[in-house]
Enzyme design. Structure first.
Site: not given
Length: 774
Positions: A425, A427, A432, A731, A733, A738
């Site tokens: 999962h 991504k 370089d 979608h 995450k 603070d």
């Protein structure tokens, strides 16, 4: 071993995870407090660790668990204890915690935990103990709700039921109280390990040379390099790279008697499934290999991550697919040596920009092909989903389509078969090993979003072909990416909210190290078809090692093999943003990366939430957690309950905001979707074990809505002559606390993402510097 005297290399024979510099530091500190130079009595120990001076329960448990003789701790025992709490794998640390709390007993009682917590609160500084009462901790460990599913006869055990080691492993290893040793481990870490790391500073140790190994009784010599967290093995006259083993969390141990002479001097390297006994020509060389290897194997950084905190360095946030894809379209063509692309789903035909008319050169596959033709090596690592046939958007189609474009493009689909339940999962993209991007945005259809959250696009200008999609409607499965999968005249699209972050320098290099580890592991453990694919070295650019002559390897040094990092103009652009401290955290395990499980994302979430002062803001696709029950295992909901409870008791303003999709993707009438919705509601507000239920039970007269808010997003538009509406599919995450700390990555709030040995995940922890602001 006899103490004293003992030099740095002699210390390496101790069964620890420390290198010789660390062992020397610990020994010098130990000798300051040890009158005989060999051991610490209880009085000596409490002179060193003053917080334990008036302790009885904790001090007794330490000497019972660590010392062979209950009244003294030898240096060997002392350094072994420090090694476990600072560097050892989770299972060793877990065993130590259990035996510390249990003492002479084989089980842990609620009364024992209560004693331990009360004494910890009295002994340790507030910075290392959770600000919660002993009653709260005991309830979270021994309440009926916590143990209900673990009861063999189905009855609800009482608070008096002791916890066996099996129950401890099932229920407590993800609990923040347990993995901090109720503050004990954090106290020792702050007292010993952090000062040691600050004193020794950064040490990028490298070593190269000839080692031998025996196979079927025949000794074979090979050229090895240890650098950047990897053990590299070369073979043949052309000196091609044969193996690249990640040393993260590895155990490296000398295997000979230092008082005897030998024909060769062996040492053992154990990392996941890789176990090898290598031999050096001299004892000093073997000790140097162990010293450098242990320094490169260090994995006990903050949150038990494979990488330390980096920076301050520039970092940029990208909200929505439009911003992210546009930046990739600018940076990928600048690659000079290598491009790493890792994803859950990747589509080569994806347009990174949406000009009118659409430009074919802005397709992801065409950009990668252009760079490959210029000599850049392109590596694509994608999850091999469990589907049959070739359809647009599948990993099989991706591999076929990309590898036909140019021989410099290499695609690995992983895993070959098992596990059937978990997925890759992560991504991210790395260019370089100098610029990297990580987040929740897949390089596939339906992710492009400009912030308008349009639900219609009749002219196909923004969302061409299969980019116009809706997870709640049946889709037409065709092999042509230009064909619509929905009827635009009748069905609205689903808006998509997502986020990514760009990092540079060492943080990007850490992201690249994760890719290199996973790529090399997937290549070595896959079917024969990938054996001819290149291994990747942890260097800034293509290494000249393949031109070296094995017969003259002694003439070369590591400086000959160093490559000057490629300068990228886009770093100047990122430098215009505020510099922040960056640390990479991840979830990986044996099946996904060939190593013991790492759950540093989970530990980062727990630590940041528990340390919040004013607010916690969460965006996530899923929200399945526990306030103390056996399932789900992750305790993020419990951390939120504890932090809100602390605010209520202290009378300080505090708020938690959680933004979720209305429901996860799929048919709402399907069993799978109903199960996920049920667990989400049980986390939020159904029952006394939910966040709201637990708070209402403890604070029946308080308006809990003043402290926590759960929200979803919806958009609307006009489709022909009628109004249509659709949820905005959250979608992203994201955890923000603070205006000080943000965690952005691919990790959902559920056990799949957080446990470590299930789905592979990657995230960046970003923290303010004194002169910057998130």
């Amino acid at each position: 071993l006899c103490l004293p005297p003992m030099n740095a290399h002699h210390l390496l024979f101790l069964p620890t995870h420390f290198d010789s510099s660390e062992l020397t530091y610990i020994l010098d500190d130990f000798l300051v407090w040890s009158p005989d130079g060999r051991s610490l009595s209880r009085d000596d120990f409490t002179r060193k660790f003053t917080a334990l001076k008036d302790s009885k329960v904790i001090l007794d448990s330490l000497f019972t668990s660590i010392a062979a003789e209950n009244d003294k701790i030898t240096f060997q025992e002392y350094v072994r204890f420090m090694s476990v709490l600072a560097r050892a794998p989770t299972h060793e640390r877990r065993s130590l915690i259990f035996h510390l709390v249990a003492g002479h007993e084989s089980t842990i009682s609620a009364a024992r935990v209560s004693e331990y917590v009360r004494e910890g609160h009295a002994m340790f500084p507030a910075s290392v103990v959770a600000p919660y009462t002993a009653e709260e901790v005991v309830y979270s460990q021994f309440s009926d709700d916590h143990a209900r599913k673990g009861s063999p006869d189905g009855r609800e055990p009482s608070l008096a039921s002791p916890m066996t080691y099996d129950a401890f492993e099932r229920n407590a290893h993800l609990d923040p109280d347990w993995y901090s040793g109720f503050g004990l481990f954090d106290y020792f870490y702050n007292t010993i390990i952090i000062p040691m790391d600050n004193t020794l500073g950064r040490r990028d140790l490298s070593l190269s040379g000839i080692l031998t190994k025996k196979k079927k009784g025949v000794a074979r010599s090979r050229f090895f390099i240890v650098r950047d967290g990897f053990l590299l093995k070369y073979k043949g006259k052309d000196q091609h790279l044969q193996r690249a083993i990640s040393l993260s969390g590895a155990q490296v141990q000398l295997c000979f008697n230092p008082d005897e002479s030998h024909r060769s001097y062996p040492f053992l390297v154990r990392c996941g499934t890789y176990v090898r006994k290598l031999r050096a020509a001299t004892a000093d060389m073997a000790q140097e290999w162990v010293h450098v290897s242990r320094a490169n194997a260090k994995a006990g950084y903050r949150y038990r991550s494979y990488t330390p905190v980096r920076g301050p360095s520039p970092s940029t946030f990208y909200v929505g697919g439009r911003e992210y894809f546009k930046k990739l379209a600018e940076i990928l063509p600048l690659a000079q040596h290598e491009i790493f692309v890792c994803g859950w789903s990747i589509v080569g035909e994806l347009y990174l920009t949406r000009d009118t008319p659409l430009r074919e050169e802005m397709r992801l596959d065409n950009i990668l092909a252009e760079r490959a033709a210029a000599g850049v090596q392109v590596y694509v690592l994608v999850w091999k989903e469990k589907k049959f046939g070739v359809t647009v958007g599948s990993s099989r189609h991706l591999r076929k389509e990309l590898e036909e474009l140019h021989p410099n493009i290499h695609v690995i689909r992983h895993p070959p078969l098992k596990p059937l339940s978990w997925s890759h999962h992560q991504k991210f993209v790395v260019v370089d090993q100098q610029v990297g991007f990580v987040g929740g945005i897949d390089l596939c259809y339906m992710r492009y979003e400009d912030g308008c959250f349009d639900v219609v696009d009749p002219s196909s200008t923004k969302y061409p072909g299969k980019d116009y999609g809706n997870l709640n409607y049946p889709r037409k499965q065709t092999g042509d990416y230009r064909m619509d999968q929905l009827d635009r005249s009748k069905e609205p699209r689903m808006p998509w909210h997502d986020m990514a972050v760009g990092v540079t320098g060492e943080a990007a290099r850490d992201l690249g190290r994760n890719f290199i580890q996973r790529w090399n592991f997937a290549r070595d453990k896959s079917f024969v078809r990938f054996k001819g694919y290149p291994l990747i070295q942890p260097t800034m650019a293509t290494s000249p090692l393949h031109t070296f002559d094995l017969r003259n390897m002694a003439a070369y040094t590591l400086s000959d093999m160093d490559v000057v990092p490629t300068y990228h103009p886009q770093i100047d652009e990122l430098s215009a943003s505020q510099p922040v401290h960056v640390q990479m955290v991840r979830s990986v395990g044996q099946w996904s990366a060939g190593q013991l499980p790492e759950d540093s994302i989970y530990r980062a979430y727990m630590d940041v939430i528990l340390g919040a002062q004013n607010y916690v803001y969460i965006q996530n696709q899923f929200f399945i957690s526990s306030t103390g029950s056996q399932f789900p295992q992750n305790r993020i909901a419990m951390a939120l309950v504890r932090r809100i409870g602390l605010a209520i008791r202290s009378g300080r303003p505090f708020h938690v905001v959680v933004v979720l999709p209305v429901y996860p993707s799929g048919d709402l009438s399907s069993a799978r979707t109903k199960i996920i919705v049920g667990y989400t509601q049980r986390t939020i507000g159904w029952g006394t074990g939910s966040i709201i239920g637990a708070l209402q039970r403890e604070f029946p007269t308080v308006d809990i809505g003043q402290y926590v808010t759960f929200s979803s997003l919806r958009s609307w538009g006009q489709l022909q002559d009628r109004l249509v509406t659709e949820m905005v599919y959250v979608h992203s995450k994201v955890l923000c606390v603070d205006d000080r700390v943000a965690i952005i990555g691919s990790c959902n709030i559920n056990d799949r993402s957080m446990v470590g040995q299930r789905d592979s995940e990657m995230a960046a922890v970003l923290e303010d510097t004194p002169s910057s602001s998130l």
